[in-house]
Design an enzyme around this catalytic site. Structure first.
Site, mmCIF file in Angstrom:
data_model
loop_
_atom_site.group_PDB
_atom_site.id
_atom_site.type_symbol
_atom_site.label_atom_id
_atom_site.label_comp_id
_atom_site.label_asym_id
_atom_site.label_seq_id
_atom_site.Cartn_x
_atom_site.Cartn_y
_atom_site.Cartn_z
ATOM 1 N N TYR A 1 137.522 22.690 -7.188
ATOM 2 C CA TYR A 1 137.702 21.534 -8.063
ATOM 3 C C TYR A 1 136.727 20.456 -7.618
ATOM 4 O O TYR A 1 136.387 20.355 -6.436
ATOM 5 C CB TYR A 1 139.143 21.017 -7.998
ATOM 6 C CG TYR A 1 140.149 21.995 -8.543
ATOM 7 C CD1 TYR A 1 140.395 22.081 -9.908
ATOM 8 C CD2 TYR A 1 140.864 22.843 -7.695
ATOM 9 C CE1 TYR A 1 141.313 22.973 -10.422
ATOM 10 C CE2 TYR A 1 141.789 23.749 -8.190
ATOM 11 C CZ TYR A 1 142.014 23.815 -9.561
ATOM 12 O OH TYR A 1 142.921 24.702 -10.067
ATOM 13 N N ASN B 1 147.594 34.261 -4.437
ATOM 14 C CA ASN B 1 146.838 33.039 -4.735
ATOM 15 C C ASN B 1 146.551 32.262 -3.463
ATOM 16 O O ASN B 1 147.470 31.980 -2.685
ATOM 17 C CB ASN B 1 147.642 32.139 -5.682
ATOM 18 C CG ASN B 1 146.943 30.827 -5.972
ATOM 19 O OD1 ASN B 1 145.987 30.785 -6.724
ATOM 20 N ND2 ASN B 1 147.401 29.739 -5.366
ATOM 21 N N GLU B 2 145.292 31.953 -3.219
ATOM 22 C CA GLU B 2 144.857 31.031 -2.164
ATOM 23 C C GLU B 2 145.587 31.265 -0.836
ATOM 24 O O GLU B 2 146.057 30.318 -0.194
ATOM 25 C CB GLU B 2 145.031 29.581 -2.628
ATOM 26 C CG GLU B 2 144.104 29.216 -3.774
ATOM 27 C CD GLU B 2 144.170 27.748 -4.183
ATOM 28 O OE1 GLU B 2 145.006 26.999 -3.622
ATOM 29 O OE2 GLU B 2 143.393 27.347 -5.064
ATOM 30 N N GLN C 1 143.692 23.661 -16.037
ATOM 31 C CA GLN C 1 144.429 24.686 -16.758
ATOM 32 C C GLN C 1 144.221 24.478 -18.250
ATOM 33 O O GLN C 1 143.354 23.701 -18.629
ATOM 34 C CB GLN C 1 145.902 24.630 -16.355
ATOM 35 C CG GLN C 1 146.117 24.973 -14.883
ATOM 36 C CD GLN C 1 147.584 25.011 -14.487
ATOM 37 O OE1 GLN C 1 148.484 25.138 -15.297
ATOM 38 N NE2 GLN C 1 147.829 24.856 -13.197
ATOM 39 N N GLU D 1 150.014 27.766 -15.545
ATOM 40 C CA GLU D 1 150.902 27.868 -14.386
ATOM 41 C C GLU D 1 152.229 27.179 -14.686
ATOM 42 O O GLU D 1 152.282 26.215 -15.457
ATOM 43 C CB GLU D 1 150.247 27.214 -13.165
ATOM 44 C CG GLU D 1 151.094 27.292 -11.901
ATOM 45 C CD GLU D 1 150.367 26.776 -10.656
ATOM 46 O OE1 GLU D 1 150.989 26.771 -9.573
ATOM 47 O OE2 GLU D 1 149.188 26.389 -10.768
ATOM 48 N N ASN E 1 149.711 28.034 -6.984
ATOM 49 C CA ASN E 1 150.638 27.892 -5.864
ATOM 50 C C ASN E 1 152.035 28.377 -6.223
ATOM 51 O O ASN E 1 152.771 28.889 -5.368
ATOM 52 C CB ASN E 1 150.691 26.427 -5.421
ATOM 53 C CG ASN E 1 149.393 25.959 -4.811
ATOM 54 O OD1 ASN E 1 148.455 26.722 -4.627
ATOM 55 N ND2 ASN E 1 149.318 24.673 -4.504
ATOM 56 N N GLU F 1 139.915 29.600 -10.865
ATOM 57 C CA GLU F 1 140.338 28.193 -10.953
ATOM 58 C C GLU F 1 139.098 27.332 -10.781
ATOM 59 O O GLU F 1 138.454 27.361 -9.733
ATOM 60 C CB GLU F 1 141.368 27.820 -9.886
ATOM 61 C CG GLU F 1 142.754 28.376 -10.125
ATOM 62 C CD GLU F 1 143.797 27.813 -9.155
ATOM 63 O OE1 GLU F 1 143.668 26.618 -8.769
ATOM 64 O OE2 GLU F 1 144.703 28.559 -8.785
#
Length: 557
Positions: free
Chosen positions: A280, A208-209, A389, A63, A108, A332
């Site tokens: 996470y 994304n999200e 990442q 990212e 993000n 992720e």
């Protein structure tokens, strides 16, 4: 899936051997039964395999965040950079790992990204305020640079487009820019930028999200589902075979968890191929009670999340009477809990700030090994997964001006990439367990349960007969024995056997001491129909074993 060893026979056999099946249905669903004492045991039957798992299961993520791109993969002027500005030492590490797929450019970041800012002559590209991480983005590394870098490190791109602040029109234009040969507005723009041949990117993340209030362009589930459906329909005009991934829930702790996924898929199921899930994990008071024993069981929380999202997708499939079954993209995942707030996430309008640079220790590496085991066990449903990442930002690899450091989590990830190939074997496992409790934990992880001390998964490359066995010993204090009981395969030679362990769970690597947490050789048992591995306490171990096929098994003794 054919089998010479069904579950009833297996459980009966365990009863004969004195096993106590008190672990309940959850462990049974992943092939585990509980024993009160003694060595763990895994029964290996080649006929109990699935189709080849998708190598994209071991993908990674890059990212525009902190030092991931700038001073990470891209550092023009560095003595270690090539003519394109790509760090050659970083490329050597990633190419050597054989990372199969790389997600880009966010995260993000992508929800506020205008892809046009990152293409064309570099002198004409604008420097913008990147609003997700409050950083300066010079746009000197963009789509074409990333795709060129992918070719040089031999990885496949998984591109994301902006469905936050962006429009379906610009998302479809991005696909056209990358994939249409010539003769259209956006394909000709690419050709004018010096890339005559199309990039032919096959996998695409649709934002994304978007369930997250922190996300630029955040919207309700049905609004996002309708936007995703409209975008996908237009993309299908360009190429019906592209693989499109809708945004699922960003975390099981979200108040909209599962409801979001259902409502999104009710709007766009017929137009997408997969749905994403993220998570996470950390050894914190609310997630684990600061207990390392609970922390090392969190790969089973990942496994529950996978099953829950798959169940929602199947529910919508039933509602829609659709013949299509969606796959999952766990794009992720990682340990991340230290560098997660305050100055760690605020770039303060600077270039390449040091953000989200988590320092990983031994216990983090052991859990990452567990995550890889879980992804392999669930690979009949998870096609794509990306450790988040790859470099500098919550990453297995870290750079300074002169070198690349392998963090502790590098090693289990690299082992999976190197050794796990072909098909996942459906193992029958019995193991002693330890209790975990719900008291004081966040609701999405709070449960009273039993956790196996030994977590094992195995793969077989049927062309070569080589088997990889990945073994996690969650016992913090004691060595655990694992007996591999081979039924229709005969091990002939142990090709490699290494373990990651140490006396200090909190130990970590630095540029000054880069081998403090590193693998060491483990003495394997002799190859044979019954092999007993002695797994050190708090360890993750890989064994690579050559085998030949033997007569099929008829039962469990």
């Amino acid at each position: 899936m054919s089998s010479t060893l069904n579950r009833r026979t297996f459980l009966a056999g365990l009863g004969k051997s004195g096993a106590l099946l008190a672990a309940g249905p959850w462990l049974q669903t992943i092939g585990y039964a509980q024993v009160s004492r003694g060595p763990a045991r895994a029964i290996i039957v080649q006929s109990r395999t699935r189709q080849d798992f998708d190598r994209r299961l071991f993908g990674a993520f890059l990212e525009h965040l902190g030092r991931a791109v700038y001073t990470g993969v891209y550092e023009p002027g560095s003595p270690r950079a090539d003519a394109n500005g790509f760090r050659t030492d970083v490329m050597a590490e990633i190419k050597g790992m054989s990372v199969p797929v790389m997600r880009y450019p966010g995260g993000n970041f992508v929800s506020g990204y205008n892809w046009l800012d990152g293409v064309g002559p570099k002198k004409q590209r604008p420097t913008v305020l990147e609003r997700a991480w409050n950083s300066l983005e010079p746009n000197q590394f963009g789509t074409n640079e990333f795709l060129q870098w992918c070719k040089q490190v031999n990885t496949e791109p998984l591109l994301a487009f902006n469905l936050g602040t962006g429009t379906p029109e610009m998302a479809v234009a991005y696909v056209e820019y990358c994939n249409v040969d010539k003769g259209t507005k956006w394909s000709e723009l690419r050709r004018s930028h010096g890339y005559e041949a199309p990039h032919n990117v096959r996998y695409w993340c649709m934002g994304n999200e978007m369930d997250g209030p922190w996300q630029m362009g955040h919207m309700p589930a049905r609004a996002y589902g309708q936007k995703a459906r409209d975008t996908a329909r237009q993309i299908r005009v360009l190429d019906r075979e592209l693989q499109l991934v809708a945004c699922g829930s960003s975390n099981p702790a979200m108040p909209t968890y599962l409801v979001w996924d259902r409502e999104v898929l009710e709007e766009c199921y017929d137009q997408v191929d997969g749905i994403s899930l993220h998570n996470y994990y950390g050894n914190t008071k609310d997630l684990t009670g600061n207990s390392s024993a609970r922390f090392l069981a969190m790969n089973l929380d990942m496994e529950r999340q996978i099953r829950e999202i798959a169940a929602v997708a199947d529910y919508v499939q039933g509602l829609r009477k659709s013949p299509k079954r969606l796959w999952l993209s766990f794009d992720e995942w990682n340990v991340w809990y230290r560098a997660r707030s305050g100055d760690f996430t605020d770039g303060k309008r600077t270039f390449a700030p040091k953000l989200l640079e988590e320092v990983y220790n031994l216990e983090d590496a052991l859990l990452v090994g567990g995550f890889l085991n879980s992804l392999l066990r669930q690979s009949d449903r998870v096609r794509v997964a990306c450790v988040a990442q790859i470099l500098n930002v919550i990453a297995p690899l870290v750079t300074n001006e002169t070198s690349v450091l392998r963090q502790s989590i590098y090693y289990p990830y690299a082992w999976a990439l190197q050794y796990a190939r072909g098909r996942v074997l459906d193992l029958f496992v019995e193991s002693d367990t330890y209790p975990i409790t719900a008291a004081g934990l966040r609701p999405d992880v709070a449960r009273d349960d039993q956790v196996p001390f030994v977590d094992v998964v195995a793969t077989i490359d049927q062309a070569s007969g080589r088997t990889a066995v990945l073994m996690l010993n969650r016992d913090l204090d004691a060595e655990r024995e694992l007996v591999l009981d081979w039924r229709d395969l005969t091990p002939t030679r142990v090709l490699a056997c290494e373990t990651l362990t140490g006396p200090d769970l909190k130990a970590f690597n630095t540029f000054e001491d880069p081998k403090r947490v590193a693998p060491r050789a483990l003495e394997p048992p002799a190859a044979g129909a019954r092999m007993t591995f002695k797994l050190p306490p708090r360890s993750y171990t890989v064994a690579h074993i050559a085998t030949t096929q033997s007569a099929p098994a008829t039962g469990v003794a």
